[in-house]
Design a protein around this motif. Structure first.
Motif, PDB file in Angstrom:
ATOM      1  N   ASP A 201      -6.610  -2.511  -6.440  1.00  0.00           N
ATOM      2  CA  ASP A 201      -5.636  -1.291  -6.798  1.00  0.00           C
ATOM      3  C   ASP A 201      -6.566  -0.441  -7.809  1.00  0.00           C
ATOM      4  OD1 ASP A 201      -3.113  -0.027  -7.244  1.00  0.00           O
ATOM      5  OD2 ASP A 201      -3.043  -0.702  -9.313  1.00  0.00           O
TER       6      ASP A 201
ATOM      7  N   ALA B  85      -8.332   1.464  -5.311  1.00  0.00           N
ATOM      8  CA  ALA B  85      -7.333   2.666  -4.823  1.00  0.00           C
ATOM      9  C   ALA B  85      -7.512   3.879  -5.622  1.00  0.00           C
ATOM     10  CB  ALA B  85      -5.977   2.017  -4.249  1.00  0.00           C
TER      11      ALA B  85
ATOM     12  N   TRP C 200      -5.425   6.323   0.083  1.00  0.00           N
ATOM     13  CA  TRP C 200      -4.997   5.249   1.399  1.00  0.00           C
ATOM     14  C   TRP C 200      -3.800   5.350   1.518  1.00  0.00           C
ATOM     15  CZ3 TRP C 200      -7.313   0.477  -1.504  1.00  0.00           C
ATOM     16  CH2 TRP C 200      -8.515   0.521  -1.945  1.00  0.00           C
TER      17      TRP C 200
ATOM     18  N   LEU D  43      -4.279  -0.158   4.566  1.00  0.00           N
ATOM     19  CA  LEU D  43      -5.374  -0.864   4.541  1.00  0.00           C
ATOM     20  C   LEU D  43      -5.670  -1.947   5.217  1.00  0.00           C
ATOM     21  CD1 LEU D  43      -7.913  -1.195   2.463  1.00  0.00           C
ATOM     22  CD2 LEU D  43      -6.316  -3.021   1.266  1.00  0.00           C
TER      23      LEU D  43
ATOM     24  N   LEU E  72      -0.373  -2.599  -4.116  1.00  0.00           N
ATOM     25  CA  LEU E  72      -0.920  -1.107  -3.694  1.00  0.00           C
ATOM     26  C   LEU E  72       0.399  -0.423  -3.355  1.00  0.00           C
ATOM     27  CD1 LEU E  72      -3.522  -2.557  -3.882  1.00  0.00           C
ATOM     28  CD2 LEU E  72      -4.315  -1.326  -1.601  1.00  0.00           C
TER      29      LEU E  72
END
Length: 494
Positions: free
Chosen positions: A390, A393, A403, A406, A426
């Motif tokens: 995270d 991300a 994203w 994934l 996420l």
């Protein structure tokens, strides 16, 4: 070998951090055989990690021989693909073909002070602008400098013009062919010595890092003709036609061939790569620009986030602390409780990688109480994988490369609980192939393209990729926010 067929097979040599293996693939991507041997990890001092290059070579060769025998002989092998742990540096004598010192592994931190010196002198912006990399001991260039300055045999070979400094694929190709000295563009881009827009290692960067330019390999494509094996090694000559660093190879194996497609590999460390097409990636949030692959001299790039400790955290809990019997036990323990009881693990056992880049950070286990047991610690270890991902991300999104899904792979990704937790934290779909050894699969794809079995990587991916399983996010927003806050507090302590 599949019965009743004359189809030739692809042999992949997958040289990792804790083991080396050889795998056989059919042209449709079906795994036909596998052989693995462990590699010895040497820790001569805190922050230092070494391998014996002779052991790497002999154990890789032993695995390759077993797979050639399984295939029915060298004549049954269409080509060889090689993929490897990146950034690890081997120094050897080109006259004797023998190593001159232990290999310095990518996890090694002994050059942190030199990196800090260059950073204080104001070189980091220039290095990152040219190479896509930050000044960190993770990368190969400062390891090469250290070997020349601290190993007398390496310095002597350099003075005599007999020194080869290479990453592991260079070492294996040299030994397999009896003298070819090559580095594929994906591995070469991890040295801090290759400009992202340059065809070869740069003299100016070599001067900055005090690395002898003439000791470096020729930079080549990721698929092509890279020489043939010495006949006495594998019972005949076999063409080597694919080369790639392990994370780039996994990205290819996941079929991330279009801009924006993103994968995360959970092995010893965790590595996220997002395809950026032919545009050189730029990051203002301490992510890395790297070569994803180079074909016919044309490069496709990736934006990368690298986490140093993933599976090695579970290995540490098992082998050093004795809290686990097997790595697979983590999933059972994680499912046995409702939550981690407030326990948070920041696995900075080799410093913190992206996006923090704190080589001196140390691991933290926070939130301990008398209620804490094995299950809470095991669950917190798995939760750390989602939180580290995270962090990446958020950095990717800040760099304009957010994203929407994934793709995950690597040994740890087989853990269903962890895969679901990554999707939950996420808050995006996570996709995992049924065959998670995508690093080896990507090397097989590249070797197949290099051998002319497929016209291009898209054709190889269409022929060789199998089915996938999807994990959809299923976590309440308040739980996600609470987890994130606890993680940030623990990272601050690290």
């Amino acid at each position: 070998m599949p019965e009743g067929t004359d189809e030739k097979l692809l042999l992949v040599l997958d040289e990792g951090t804790t083991s080396t293996r050889a795998m056989l693939f059919a042209a449709d991507g079906t795994p036909v055989g596998s052989c693995s041997q462990p590699l010895t990890q040497a820790y001569p001092a805190p922050g230092r990690v070494e391998h014996d290059p002779r052991e790497i070579w002999h154990r890789t060769l032993a695995c390759a021989r077993e797979m050639v025998e399984k295939a029915g002989g060298a004549g049954r092998i269409a080509a060889i693909g090689v993929t490897n742990q990146r950034e690890t540096v081997v120094a050897w004598d080109t006259a004797t073909g023998e190593p001159l010192a232990n290999a310095l592994v990518w996890q090694d931190r002994r050059t942190a002070d030199f990196c800090e010196t260059l950073r204080h002198k104001g070189y980091e912006d220039e290095v990152q602008a040219r190479t896509g990399l930050v000044l960190d001991p993770y990368f190969s260039g400062t390891k090469m400098r250290w070997l020349v300055e601290n190993e007398p045999a390496v310095a002597e070979a350099a003075s005599a013009g007999r020194l080869a400094l290479g990453t592991v694929e260079s070492w294996l190709v040299f030994k397999l062919t009896g003298g070819e000295f090559l580095s594929d563009a994906s591995n070469a881009s991890r040295t801090m010595l290759l400009p992202l827009d340059g065809a070869s290692f740069d003299q100016g960067l070599c001067d900055l890092f005090d690395v002898p330019h003439r000791a470096l390999a020729q930079v080549v494509d990721n698929a092509g003709e890279f020489g043939t094996t010495l006949p006495e090694l594998l019972g005949g000559r076999i063409a080597i036609t694919g080369l790639a660093g392990d994370q780039q190879s996994a990205t290819v194996g996941q079929g991330c061939l279009l801009p924006g497609q993103t994968k995360a590999t959970y092995g010893t460390g965790a590595f996220v790569l997002s395809n950026k097409g032919h545009a050189i990636p730029k990051s203002s949030h301490r992510l890395l620009g790297t070569v994803l692959f180079q074909l016919a001299g044309k490069r496709t790039y990736a934006l990368e986030g690298s986490v140093f400790v993933a599976g090695s955290l579970v290995q540490w809990l098992r082998d050093s602390l004795g809290l686990l019997g097997t790595a697979a036990e983590t999933e059972t323990l994680a499912r046995s409780i409702e939550d981690s009881g407030g326990v948070v693990i920041v696995p900075a056992l080799s410093g913190l990688g992206a996006p923090h880049w704190q080589p001196e950070a140390r691991g933290v286990i926070a939130g301990l109480s008398f209620a804490t047991g094995r299950a809470q610690i095991a669950r917190a270890a798995l939760e750390a994988m989602a939180h580290q991902t995270d962090d990446l991300a958020r950095a990717f999104a800040a760099d304009g490369a957010g994203w929407t899904s994934l793709k995950i792979d690597g040994g740890m990704s087989a853990n269903d609980w962890m895969a679901q937790d990554i999707a939950n934290v996420l808050d995006i779909p996570v996709e995992r192939p049924d065959f998670v050894e995508t690093t080896a699969l990507g090397a097989a794809m590249l070797a197949g393209v290099g051998a002319g079995l497929y016209p291009g990587l898209e054709d190889a991916a269409a022929a060789m990729r199998g089915s996938v399983r999807q994990f959809m996010p299923d976590m309440a927003d308040d739980v996600r926010s609470s987890r994130a806050a606890g993680w940030r507090n623990a990272v601050s302590a690290a």
